[in-house]
Design a protein around this motif. Structure first.
Motif, PDB file in Angstrom:
ATOM      1  N   ARG A 198       0.177  -1.128  -0.333  1.00 46.12           N
ATOM      2  CA  ARG A 198      -0.243   0.202  -0.209  1.00 46.12           C
ATOM      3  C   ARG A 198       0.818   1.089  -0.078  1.00 46.12           C
ATOM      4  N   PRO A 199       1.866   1.540   0.820  1.00 45.35           N
ATOM      5  CA  PRO A 199       3.023   2.432   0.258  1.00 45.35           C
ATOM      6  C   PRO A 199       3.738   2.179  -0.638  1.00 45.35           C
ATOM      7  N   ALA A 200       3.695   1.686  -1.250  1.00 47.07           N
ATOM      8  CA  ALA A 200       4.071   1.533  -2.745  1.00 47.07           C
ATOM      9  C   ALA A 200       3.182   1.547  -3.646  1.00 47.07           C
ATOM     10  N   LEU A 201       2.095   1.607  -3.700  1.00 47.47           N
ATOM     11  CA  LEU A 201       0.289   2.251  -4.435  1.00 47.47           C
ATOM     12  C   LEU A 201       0.609   3.809  -4.220  1.00 47.47           C
ATOM     13  N   ALA A 202       1.265   4.300  -2.604  1.00 54.49           N
ATOM     14  CA  ALA A 202       0.527   5.615  -3.138  1.00 54.49           C
ATOM     15  C   ALA A 202       1.278   6.403  -3.089  1.00 54.49           C
ATOM     16  N   ALA A 203       2.709   6.069  -3.081  1.00 54.16           N
ATOM     17  CA  ALA A 203       3.862   6.889  -3.760  1.00 54.16           C
ATOM     18  C   ALA A 203       3.711   6.042  -5.854  1.00 54.16           C
ATOM     19  N   ARG A 204       3.427   5.361  -6.118  1.00 58.72           N
ATOM     20  CA  ARG A 204       3.329   5.036  -7.758  1.00 58.72           C
ATOM     21  C   ARG A 204       2.231   6.339  -8.181  1.00 58.72           C
ATOM     22  N   ASP A 205       1.330   5.906  -7.309  1.00 56.87           N
ATOM     23  CA  ASP A 205      -0.106   6.975  -7.403  1.00 56.87           C
ATOM     24  C   ASP A 205       0.273   8.583  -6.773  1.00 56.87           C
ATOM     25  N   GLY A 206       1.189   8.837  -6.742  1.00 59.65           N
ATOM     26  CA  GLY A 206       0.982  10.219  -5.722  1.00 59.65           C
ATOM     27  C   GLY A 206      -0.020  10.783  -5.106  1.00 59.65           C
ATOM     28  N   THR A 207      -0.723   9.439  -4.511  1.00 58.60           N
ATOM     29  CA  THR A 207      -1.566   9.586  -3.693  1.00 58.60           C
ATOM     30  C   THR A 207      -1.604   9.207  -2.021  1.00 58.60           C
ATOM     31  N   GLU A 208      -2.342   8.992  -1.034  1.00 55.04           N
ATOM     32  CA  GLU A 208      -2.263   8.587   0.021  1.00 55.04           C
ATOM     33  C   GLU A 208      -2.947   7.421   0.162  1.00 55.04           C
ATOM     34  N   HIS A 209      -2.635   7.037   0.778  1.00 54.47           N
ATOM     35  CA  HIS A 209      -3.758   5.260   1.256  1.00 54.47           C
ATOM     36  C   HIS A 209      -3.379   4.949   2.399  1.00 54.47           C
ATOM     37  N   ASP A 210      -4.252   4.919   3.787  1.00 57.41           N
ATOM     38  CA  ASP A 210      -4.909   4.932   4.727  1.00 57.41           C
ATOM     39  C   ASP A 210      -4.242   3.766   5.020  1.00 57.41           C
ATOM     40  N   GLU A 211      -3.544   2.732   5.921  1.00 53.59           N
ATOM     41  CA  GLU A 211      -3.594   1.513   6.731  1.00 53.59           C
ATOM     42  C   GLU A 211      -4.610   1.198   7.146  1.00 53.59           C
ATOM     43  N   TRP A 212      -4.955  -0.155   6.697  1.00 52.52           N
ATOM     44  CA  TRP A 212      -5.843  -0.825   6.926  1.00 52.52           C
ATOM     45  C   TRP A 212      -5.209  -2.031   8.255  1.00 52.52           C
ATOM     46  N   GLU A 213      -6.968  -2.694   9.183  1.00 48.71           N
ATOM     47  CA  GLU A 213      -5.978  -3.737  10.502  1.00 48.71           C
ATOM     48  C   GLU A 213      -5.819  -4.433   9.600  1.00 48.71           C
ATOM     49  N   ILE A 214      -4.957  -5.531   9.649  1.00 48.82           N
ATOM     50  CA  ILE A 214      -5.257  -6.831   8.630  1.00 48.82           C
ATOM     51  C   ILE A 214      -6.427  -7.384   9.319  1.00 48.82           C
ATOM     52  N   PRO A 215      -6.450  -8.181   8.783  1.00 49.62           N
ATOM     53  CA  PRO A 215      -7.820  -8.843   9.974  1.00 49.62           C
ATOM     54  C   PRO A 215      -6.744 -10.350  10.268  1.00 49.62           C
ATOM     55  N   ASP A 216      -7.504 -11.236  11.240  1.00 45.86           N
ATOM     56  CA  ASP A 216      -6.991 -12.866  11.742  1.00 45.86           C
ATOM     57  C   ASP A 216      -7.500 -13.244  11.103  1.00 45.86           C
ATOM     58  N   GLY A 217      -7.520 -13.654  10.161  1.00 44.19           N
ATOM     59  CA  GLY A 217      -8.046 -14.873  10.158  1.00 44.19           C
ATOM     60  C   GLY A 217      -8.587 -14.980   8.468  1.00 44.19           C
ATOM     61  N   PHE A 218      -9.276 -15.860   7.587  1.00 36.27           N
ATOM     62  CA  PHE A 218     -10.053 -16.022   6.836  1.00 36.27           C
ATOM     63  C   PHE A 218     -10.944 -15.556   6.005  1.00 36.27           C
ATOM     64  N   TYR A 219     -11.178 -14.507   5.719  1.00 42.49           N
ATOM     65  CA  TYR A 219     -12.720 -13.852   4.931  1.00 42.49           C
ATOM     66  C   TYR A 219     -12.852 -14.124   3.160  1.00 42.49           C
ATOM     67  N   LEU A 220     -13.821 -13.380   2.024  1.00 51.19           N
ATOM     68  CA  LEU A 220     -14.242 -13.140   1.354  1.00 51.19           C
ATOM     69  C   LEU A 220     -14.479 -12.367   1.162  1.00 51.19           C
ATOM     70  N   VAL A 221     -14.586 -12.260  -0.561  1.00 45.82           N
ATOM     71  CA  VAL A 221     -14.905 -11.127  -0.711  1.00 45.82           C
ATOM     72  C   VAL A 221     -15.616 -11.466  -2.567  1.00 45.82           C
ATOM     73  N   SER A 222     -16.978 -11.144  -1.762  1.00 47.21           N
ATOM     74  CA  SER A 222     -17.889 -11.879  -2.753  1.00 47.21           C
ATOM     75  C   SER A 222     -18.112 -10.062  -3.801  1.00 47.21           C
ATOM     76  N   ASN A 223     -18.777 -11.889  -4.820  1.00 42.66           N
ATOM     77  CA  ASN A 223     -18.875 -10.129  -6.583  1.00 42.66           C
ATOM     78  C   ASN A 223     -20.338  -8.892  -5.164  1.00 42.66           C
ATOM     79  N   SER A 224     -20.503  -7.503  -5.009  1.00 41.63           N
ATOM     80  CA  SER A 224     -21.328  -6.996  -4.776  1.00 41.63           C
ATOM     81  C   SER A 224     -22.380  -6.389  -5.392  1.00 41.63           C
ATOM     82  N   LYS A 225     -22.224  -7.307  -7.542  1.00 43.20           N
ATOM     83  CA  LYS A 225     -23.585  -7.183  -7.866  1.00 43.20           C
ATOM     84  C   LYS A 225     -24.256  -8.398  -7.413  1.00 43.20           C
ATOM     85  N   ASN A 226     -24.210  -9.370  -7.415  1.00 46.22           N
ATOM     86  CA  ASN A 226     -24.129 -10.764  -7.373  1.00 46.22           C
ATOM     87  C   ASN A 226     -23.575 -11.505  -5.625  1.00 46.22           C
TER      88      ASN A 226
END
Length: 302
Positions: free
Chosen positions: A181-209
């Motif tokens: 995420r720091p590399a992404l912010a530097a590459r794009d010339g923007t700012e990205h907040d750190e997010w809390e890394i979840p301790d455990g497994f999770y899923l990213v569904s398709n929000s449209k379905n």
């Protein structure tokens, strides 16, 4: 968030900064030994095909898929992808373990296509990006400049199949905050907040379905292997609202994610946490396998 050592804060990278970043990357493990050699034996009824090669070194980085020897037009089509982000090890090794240990169980019930390592340069250098400083998992669109994404898109289109399910295998790691995420912010010339890394497994569904029943079936199967990520103090996971236990949603097509490359009804992206004190590489790989099997079993039962 820490200041990245390349570039000027607030100014997007040009070719010079991208070249500087690339010069700092090095091979840390081998695609040949850890991926290709493990694909030397394919279950009966399936075959290993090469669908492309990365232009950085076509001999070193052939792009491989395992497909049925003969597609049965009366059966549903299922897609499993891993290693879109090369540094996410269990996505690759979990896909390989599924091929070796369980793929044959599904041969008579569905046509399963497995692409275990979409980004072999990223796998070798333990990177989220490709050598062009592009994120393949934000690059699944027509005329994509990321060859990893473009060649997978072309391969899937060439199959001329309507996929019923697509599971894309990923990890969320501590290096998301410390490096990527720091590399992404530097590459794009923007700012990205750190997010809390979840301790455990999770899923990213398709929000449209979202297909909550499908997502829950995967969560329930994975729960037998490892723990499910809880919500953070704001009731979210990586800044996104939770739609069901261990499940968040992204609009996969609008973000040009790998999970959006088909029109499958059932879509999910796994996120394993390998840095958990309760995790091991074996547990992470087994969780990915459990996710694939849980998803397949749910869809086939429907």
């Amino acid at each position: 968030m820490q200041e990245y050592p390349i570039g000027t804060p607030g100014k997007p990278w040009g070719d010079e900064e991208k070249a500087q970043w690339l010069a700092q990357q090095s091979v840390k493990r081998t695609y040949q030994q850890e991926v290709l050699d493990k694909l030397d034996t394919i279950p009966d009824g399936f075959k290993l095909v090469q669908y492309g090669a990365l232009p950085y070194d076509a001999t070193r980085y052939p792009l491989m898929a395992v497909v049925p020897e003969n597609f049965n037009a009366s059966l549903p089509n299922m897609l499993v992808t891993g290693g879109v982000h090369g540094y996410e090890t269990s996505g690759v090794q979990g896909a390989i373990a599924f091929i070796r240990e369980h793929l044959s169980e599904y041969a008579e019930r569905c046509n399963v296509v497995v692409c275990p390592c979409i980004s072999p340069w990223g796998y070798e250098t333990i990177n989220r990006w490709d050598p062009l400083a592009l994120d393949p998992n934000r690059s699944f669109y027509k005329d994509s400049p990321a060859p990893e994404s473009a060649q997978l898109l072309a391969f899937v289109e060439s199959l001329e199949l309507a996929f019923t399910m697509h599971i894309d295998l990923h990890e969320t790691t501590d290096t998301d905050n410390s490096e990527f995420r720091p590399a992404l912010a530097a590459r794009d010339g923007t700012e990205h907040d750190e997010w809390e890394i979840p301790d455990g497994f999770y899923l990213v569904s398709n929000s449209k379905n979202t297909q909550l029943g499908f997502q829950q079936a995967i969560i329930d199967r994975v729960r037998e292997i490892t723990h499910i990520a809880p919500a953070d103090e704001n009731g979210k996971i990586i800044g996104a609202d939770i739609v069901s236990e261990g499940v968040i949603g992204y609009d996969k097509k609008s973000l040009y994610l790998c999970g959006g490359l088909t029109d499958a009804e059932y879509v999910s992206t796994t996120e394993v946490y390998p840095d958990s004190p309760n995790a091991t590489p074996e547990i992470c790989n087994e969780a990915q396998v459990a996710a694939v099997r849980g998803g397949l079993d749910y869809v086939l039962a429907k």
